[in-house]
Write a protein that holds these residues in place. Structure first.
Motif, PDB file in Angstrom:
ATOM      1  N   VAL B   4     -11.833 -37.246  49.188  1.00 62.73           N
ATOM      2  CA  VAL B   4     -12.663 -37.894  49.754  1.00 62.73           C
ATOM      3  C   VAL B   4     -12.711 -39.211  49.337  1.00 62.73           C
ATOM      4  CG1 VAL B   4     -14.576 -37.123  47.528  1.00 62.73           C
ATOM      5  CG2 VAL B   4     -13.663 -34.933  48.361  1.00 62.73           C
ATOM      6  N   SER B   5     -13.985 -39.696  50.019  1.00 60.35           N
ATOM      7  CA  SER B   5     -13.962 -41.038  49.787  1.00 60.35           C
ATOM      8  C   SER B   5     -15.677 -41.277  50.019  1.00 60.35           C
ATOM      9  CB  SER B   5     -13.885 -41.693  51.760  1.00 60.35           C
ATOM     10  OG  SER B   5     -14.202 -42.751  52.003  1.00 60.35           O
ATOM     11  N   GLN B   6     -15.612 -42.575  49.068  1.00 59.67           N
ATOM     12  CA  GLN B   6     -17.511 -42.736  48.822  1.00 59.67           C
ATOM     13  C   GLN B   6     -17.269 -43.813  49.147  1.00 59.67           C
ATOM     14  OE1 GLN B   6     -17.421 -41.851  43.891  1.00 59.67           O
ATOM     15  NE2 GLN B   6     -18.931 -42.652  43.995  1.00 59.67           N
ATOM     16  N   HIS B   7     -18.853 -44.735  49.882  1.00 61.49           N
ATOM     17  CA  HIS B   7     -19.210 -45.576  50.165  1.00 61.49           C
ATOM     18  C   HIS B   7     -20.317 -46.634  49.591  1.00 61.49           C
ATOM     19  CE1 HIS B   7     -19.295 -49.090  53.061  1.00 61.49           C
ATOM     20  NE2 HIS B   7     -21.009 -48.478  53.162  1.00 61.49           N
ATOM     21  N   PRO B   8     -20.392 -47.202  48.596  1.00 60.89           N
ATOM     22  CA  PRO B   8     -19.416 -48.174  49.060  1.00 60.89           C
ATOM     23  C   PRO B   8     -18.958 -48.603  47.561  1.00 60.89           C
ATOM     24  CG  PRO B   8     -21.879 -49.603  48.208  1.00 60.89           C
ATOM     25  CD  PRO B   8     -22.093 -47.301  48.813  1.00 60.89           C
ATOM     26  N   SER B   9     -17.727 -49.022  47.312  1.00 64.45           N
ATOM     27  CA  SER B   9     -17.423 -48.984  46.584  1.00 64.45           C
ATOM     28  C   SER B   9     -17.803 -49.481  44.959  1.00 64.45           C
ATOM     29  CB  SER B   9     -15.177 -49.596  46.801  1.00 64.45           C
ATOM     30  OG  SER B   9     -14.939 -48.821  47.261  1.00 64.45           O
ATOM     31  N   LYS B  20     -27.920 -46.338  48.425  1.00 64.27           N
ATOM     32  CA  LYS B  20     -27.169 -44.885  47.947  1.00 64.27           C
ATOM     33  C   LYS B  20     -25.960 -45.276  47.723  1.00 64.27           C
ATOM     34  CE  LYS B  20     -29.463 -42.763  51.984  1.00 64.27           C
ATOM     35  NZ  LYS B  20     -30.065 -42.360  53.856  1.00 64.27           N
ATOM     36  N   ILE B  21     -25.181 -44.149  47.789  1.00 64.51           N
ATOM     37  CA  ILE B  21     -24.008 -43.459  47.208  1.00 64.51           C
ATOM     38  C   ILE B  21     -23.548 -42.328  48.374  1.00 64.51           C
ATOM     39  CG2 ILE B  21     -22.061 -43.717  46.153  1.00 64.51           C
ATOM     40  CD1 ILE B  21     -24.036 -45.191  43.787  1.00 64.51           C
ATOM     41  N   GLU B  87     -30.346 -50.175  33.377  1.00 60.42           N
ATOM     42  CA  GLU B  87     -29.645 -49.345  32.579  1.00 60.42           C
ATOM     43  C   GLU B  87     -29.256 -48.806  32.978  1.00 60.42           C
ATOM     44  OE1 GLU B  87     -33.029 -50.928  32.335  1.00 60.42           O
ATOM     45  OE2 GLU B  87     -34.461 -48.973  32.093  1.00 60.42           O
ATOM     46  N   ASP B  88     -29.247 -48.644  34.912  1.00 60.82           N
ATOM     47  CA  ASP B  88     -29.100 -47.653  35.949  1.00 60.82           C
ATOM     48  C   ASP B  88     -27.300 -47.824  36.434  1.00 60.82           C
ATOM     49  OD1 ASP B  88     -31.900 -47.640  37.444  1.00 60.82           O
ATOM     50  OD2 ASP B  88     -30.579 -45.885  35.755  1.00 60.82           O
ATOM     51  N   SER B  89     -26.815 -48.947  35.715  1.00 60.24           N
ATOM     52  CA  SER B  89     -25.430 -49.861  36.110  1.00 60.24           C
ATOM     53  C   SER B  89     -24.521 -49.610  35.993  1.00 60.24           C
ATOM     54  CB  SER B  89     -25.586 -50.881  35.740  1.00 60.24           C
ATOM     55  OG  SER B  89     -26.215 -52.157  35.756  1.00 60.24           O
ATOM     56  N   SER B  90     -23.598 -48.683  36.080  1.00 62.22           N
ATOM     57  CA  SER B  90     -22.616 -47.499  36.389  1.00 62.22           C
ATOM     58  C   SER B  90     -21.747 -47.393  36.842  1.00 62.22           C
ATOM     59  CB  SER B  90     -23.278 -46.967  36.030  1.00 62.22           C
ATOM     60  OG  SER B  90     -22.473 -45.447  34.897  1.00 62.22           O
ATOM     61  N   PHE B  91     -20.623 -46.702  36.395  1.00 59.45           N
ATOM     62  CA  PHE B  91     -20.019 -46.018  37.948  1.00 59.45           C
ATOM     63  C   PHE B  91     -19.433 -44.447  38.586  1.00 59.45           C
ATOM     64  CE2 PHE B  91     -16.144 -47.215  40.076  1.00 59.45           C
ATOM     65  CZ  PHE B  91     -15.166 -46.316  39.779  1.00 59.45           C
ATOM     66  N   TYR B  92     -20.490 -44.586  39.573  1.00 59.20           N
ATOM     67  CA  TYR B  92     -20.850 -42.760  39.897  1.00 59.20           C
ATOM     68  C   TYR B  92     -19.366 -42.624  40.815  1.00 59.20           C
ATOM     69  CZ  TYR B  92     -25.512 -44.860  38.228  1.00 59.20           C
ATOM     70  OH  TYR B  92     -26.454 -44.881  38.024  1.00 59.20           O
ATOM     71  N   ILE B  93     -19.209 -41.119  40.376  1.00 60.99           N
ATOM     72  CA  ILE B  93     -18.086 -40.634  41.403  1.00 60.99           C
ATOM     73  C   ILE B  93     -18.426 -39.797  41.395  1.00 60.99           C
ATOM     74  CG2 ILE B  93     -15.553 -39.847  40.624  1.00 60.99           C
ATOM     75  CD1 ILE B  93     -15.306 -42.199  37.947  1.00 60.99           C
ATOM     76  N   CYS B  94     -18.074 -39.306  42.674  1.00 63.78           N
ATOM     77  CA  CYS B  94     -18.213 -37.453  43.430  1.00 63.78           C
ATOM     78  C   CYS B  94     -16.946 -37.133  43.062  1.00 63.78           C
ATOM     79  CB  CYS B  94     -19.198 -38.208  44.623  1.00 63.78           C
ATOM     80  SG  CYS B  94     -18.410 -38.911  45.681  1.00 63.78           S
ATOM     81  N   THR B 109     -17.401 -45.604  42.557  1.00 67.29           N
ATOM     82  CA  THR B 109     -19.273 -46.616  43.580  1.00 67.29           C
ATOM     83  C   THR B 109     -19.475 -47.652  42.047  1.00 67.29           C
ATOM     84  OG1 THR B 109     -19.337 -45.373  45.198  1.00 67.29           O
ATOM     85  CG2 THR B 109     -21.102 -47.189  44.754  1.00 67.29           C
ATOM     86  N   ARG B 110     -18.928 -48.753  41.852  1.00 64.21           N
ATOM     87  CA  ARG B 110     -19.452 -49.732  40.742  1.00 64.21           C
ATOM     88  C   ARG B 110     -20.982 -50.555  40.868  1.00 64.21           C
ATOM     89  NH1 ARG B 110     -18.052 -49.476  35.999  1.00 64.21           N
ATOM     90  NH2 ARG B 110     -16.027 -49.653  36.276  1.00 64.21           N
ATOM     91  N   LEU B 111     -22.119 -49.630  40.432  1.00 61.66           N
ATOM     92  CA  LEU B 111     -23.237 -50.366  40.708  1.00 61.66           C
ATOM     93  C   LEU B 111     -24.028 -51.233  39.848  1.00 61.66           C
ATOM     94  CD1 LEU B 111     -26.000 -50.599  42.462  1.00 61.66           C
ATOM     95  CD2 LEU B 111     -26.761 -48.476  39.969  1.00 61.66           C
TER      96      LEU B 111
END
Lengths: 115, 114
Positions: B4-9, B20-21, B87-94, B109-111
């Motif tokens: 599974v690939s996420q973009h961007p990192s 968009k992630i 406050e939305d800054s976070s690490f998002y993982i799918c 993805t680090r936002l």
């Protein structure tokens, strides 16, 4: 509700030492239990799983036994290597769910192994 | 295991903009994808579950109008953070699974919202 509690880290060991990372879960429903590992810069990888009481999951020298009586799923390895340095997450499936994808995670334990 | 690939990192965006992630299953058809959020030194929190071709199911407390999820095909799900704030800054993982099988995770993805 569902929750998973892991021992707090970080854990620092010398190579070939014995590893235990404790994990307990809330006993709602009949969860499946997992250990995931996250190596630096990578995504979570499934390390092992157990789907019912007394099952033992094992992989790459790691083991964990589903203990219903103590609601635990402790991760063990007899002899760690430097390459085992990573973050380890314990997880359970959500109560009432049938999917292995909806998970509740513990907070993660950072393991560092020194040569 | 499956990939599974996420973009961007990682991504940095300005307050008020949308980002968009993407989450792609590269070698299998993912009937279900999951989006998690991870705060520093905390566990992953499930945000939503998406099934291909249908609306996402959001966990309690997650704003569906802020975190738009689209699962248009069996290999792609997207998470759009609208009108992002610090406050939305976070690490998002799918993660993605086929049927009710084990889920495979992206690298996250680090936002950072500035």
């Amino acid at each position: 509700g569902d929750s998973v509690t892991q021992m707090e880290g970080p854990v620092t060991l010398s190579e070939e030492a014995f590893l235990t990372i404790n994990c307990t879960y809330t006993a709602t429903g009949y969860p499946s239990l997992f250990w995931y590992v996250q190596y630096p810069g990578e995504g979570l990888q499934l390390l092992l799983k157990a789907t019912k009481a007394d099952d033992k999951g094992s992989n790459k020298g790691f083991e964990a036994t589903y203990r219903k009586e103590t609601t635990s799923f402790h991760l063990e390895k007899g002899s760690v290597q430097v390459s085992d340095s990573a973050v380890y997450f314990c997880a359970r499936t959500n109560a009432g769910g049938t999917s292995y994808g909806k998970l509740t995670f513990g907070q993660g334990t950072i393991l560092t192994v020194h040569p | 295991g499956a990939v599974v690939s996420q973009h961007p990192s990682w991504v940095i965006c300005k307050s008020g903009t949308s980002v968009k992630i993407e989450c792609r299953s590269l070698d299998f058809q993912a009937t279900t994808m999951f989006w998690y959020r991870q705060f520093p030194k905390q566990s992953l929190m499930l945000m939503a579950t998406s099934n291909e071709g249908s609306k996402a199911t959001y966990e309690q407390g997650v704003e569906k109008d802020k975190f738009l999820i689209n699962h248009a095909s069996l290999t792609l799900s997207t998470l759009t953070v609208t009108s992002a704030h610090p406050e939305d800054s976070s690490f998002y993982i799918c993660s993605a699974s086929r049927g009710q099988g084990v889920a495979f995770f992206g690298q996250g993805t680090r936002l950072t919202v500035v």
